[in-house]
Write an enzyme that holds these catalytic residues in place. Structure first.
Site, PDB file in Angstrom:
ATOM      1  N   CYS A 104       0.834  -1.209   0.000  1.00  0.00           N
ATOM      2  CA  CYS A 104       0.000   0.000   0.000  1.00  0.00           C
ATOM      3  C   CYS A 104       0.868   1.257   0.000  1.00  0.00           C
ATOM      4  O   CYS A 104       0.607   2.203  -0.749  1.00  0.00           O
ATOM      5  CB  CYS A 104      -0.929  -0.005   1.213  1.00  0.00           C
ATOM      6  N   CYS A 202      -6.202  -3.659   7.196  1.00  0.00           N
ATOM      7  CA  CYS A 202      -7.374  -2.775   7.170  1.00  0.00           C
ATOM      8  C   CYS A 202      -8.571  -3.362   6.433  1.00  0.00           C
ATOM      9  O   CYS A 202      -9.699  -2.997   6.705  1.00  0.00           O
ATOM     10  CB  CYS A 202      -6.999  -1.417   6.579  1.00  0.00           C
TER      11      CYS A 202
END
Length: 361
Positions: A104, A202
């Site tokens: 990410c 997440c």
């Protein structure tokens, strides 16, 4: 003061990015707060601390309003699915243990987000990471350095930063202890001052990554065999994605002694079990290597290297074996070197570089 210098900061709704935004505003920057809307399924929207849940967006918006900066939500769902989630799934199906936060940072926060900031005329991007960036005036290179506290240092997840990105990135809380960051938030009346740190991936509910991969994979998860180091069949496993190197518990089969996962072979769908001492290796091969403190590796270099986020750096020598591939030889054997994890190299508190572990030797 840095009047008229424009910076776009990623705001997750947590205390770190909130205080980072406040500090930048205090330093005179023209700050724009942005929450990145990433990919999340309906059933994981409200993960506690989830960085793009509805509550996280509202927390970030309230902080932006309190400190007096404009706030926007940008949609990165498509690229996040492609570069992070699909990668995460594919790696597990290949018997590897990926780190989605590193993917990410590389592809979203410091690529697409960075490009968006530059397109709208921002001089910098900023995040709430615990790390520091300094310029070495003698070489002209930008350096990534550990934060003031080892316990919270996040340089391990930032080793992919390029010289251009480092030049245009601000990390305002790198010189702060976590407790002080919370104090600043409390002093400013931010409701997020006591918000728990995010502990999970997440986009994965309850950290149940195996069932997440099973649910979202187009490939059928096949059972296979546990084997010993000589290839003898020991029993059945329920699918390679349920196991990781070093695992002892949850094998679903008992032996007369502790047995550990020492290798995962996706080609023949087997999992090799062995003794604890079988987990210790002194060498590894890493690919997709990015160097920060040096341009290229011309000759063997002494470093301290860590093979996972929670590990302590250990003395080693790195050798170049290809364009973006290195061999790392540790002075002392390391336990459970895991394919798919990142290895990051340090020279004291300076990040030399890092790469993805391809295999142990």
């Amino acid at each position: 003061m840095f009047m008229n210098k424009k910076v776009m900061i990623g705001m997750s709704g947590g205390v770190d990015s909130s205080v980072a935004a406040y500090l930048l505003k205090q330093q005179g920057y023209d700050v724009i707060g942005v929450t990145m809307k990433l990919w999340q399924d309906d059933d994981v929207v409200e993960i506690e601390g989830g960085c793009c849940s509805l509550s996280a967006v509202e927390d970030a918006r309230r902080v932006a309003n309190k400190i007096g900066i404009p706030f926007y939500v940008l949609n990165f769902r498509e690229v996040f699915k492609e570069k992070v989630i699909d990668y995460f799934i594919d790696e597990y199906l290949e018997g590897k243990t990926p780190n989605p936060c590193i993917a990410c940072n590389k592809h979203i926060k410091f690529d697409d987000f960075y490009k968006k900031a530059r397109q709208i005329g921002c001089d910098y991007v900023a995040t709430g990471h615990y790390a520091k960036i300094e310029k070495d005036e003698s070489t002209g290179r930008y350096l990534l350095k550990k934060s003031v506290t080892d316990k919270k240092d996040q340089t391990y997840a930032l080793y992919n930063l390029t010289q251009e990105q480092l030049e245009h990135t601000l990390l305002p809380i790198g010189d702060y202890e976590k407790d002080r960051v919370r104090e600043i938030a409390k002093e400013m009346g931010m409701a997020v001052h006591n918000k728990p740190d995010s502990q999970e991936i997440c986009f994965v509910k309850d950290n149940d990554y195996a069932n997440y991969v099973k649910k979202h994979s187009k490939k059928r998860i096949e059972e296979g065999f546990f084997v010993d180091t000589k290839g003898n069949i020991l029993g059945k496993h329920k699918g390679i994605l349920y196991y990781t190197i070093g695992q002892r518990k949850g094998l679903g089969i008992t032996f007369g002694k502790p047995m550990f996962v020492i290798d995962i072979n996706p080609i023949n769908n087997t999992i090799v079990l062995g003794d604890n001492e079988d987990l210790f290796k002194k060498e590894l091969i890493a690919k997709d290597v990015n160097f920060i403190s040096i341009d290229t590796l011309e000759e063997p270099l002494r470093v301290q290297a860590k093979i996972r986020y929670s590990a302590k750096p250990s003395p080693a020598t790195i050798h170049r074996v290809g364009e973006d591939t290195i061999k790392i030889v540790f002075d002392e054997a390391q336990r459970a070197i895991t394919k798919g994890q990142s290895v990051v190299m340090y020279d004291g508190d300076i990040v030399v570089g890092g790469g993805i572990i391809e295999k142990s030797l």
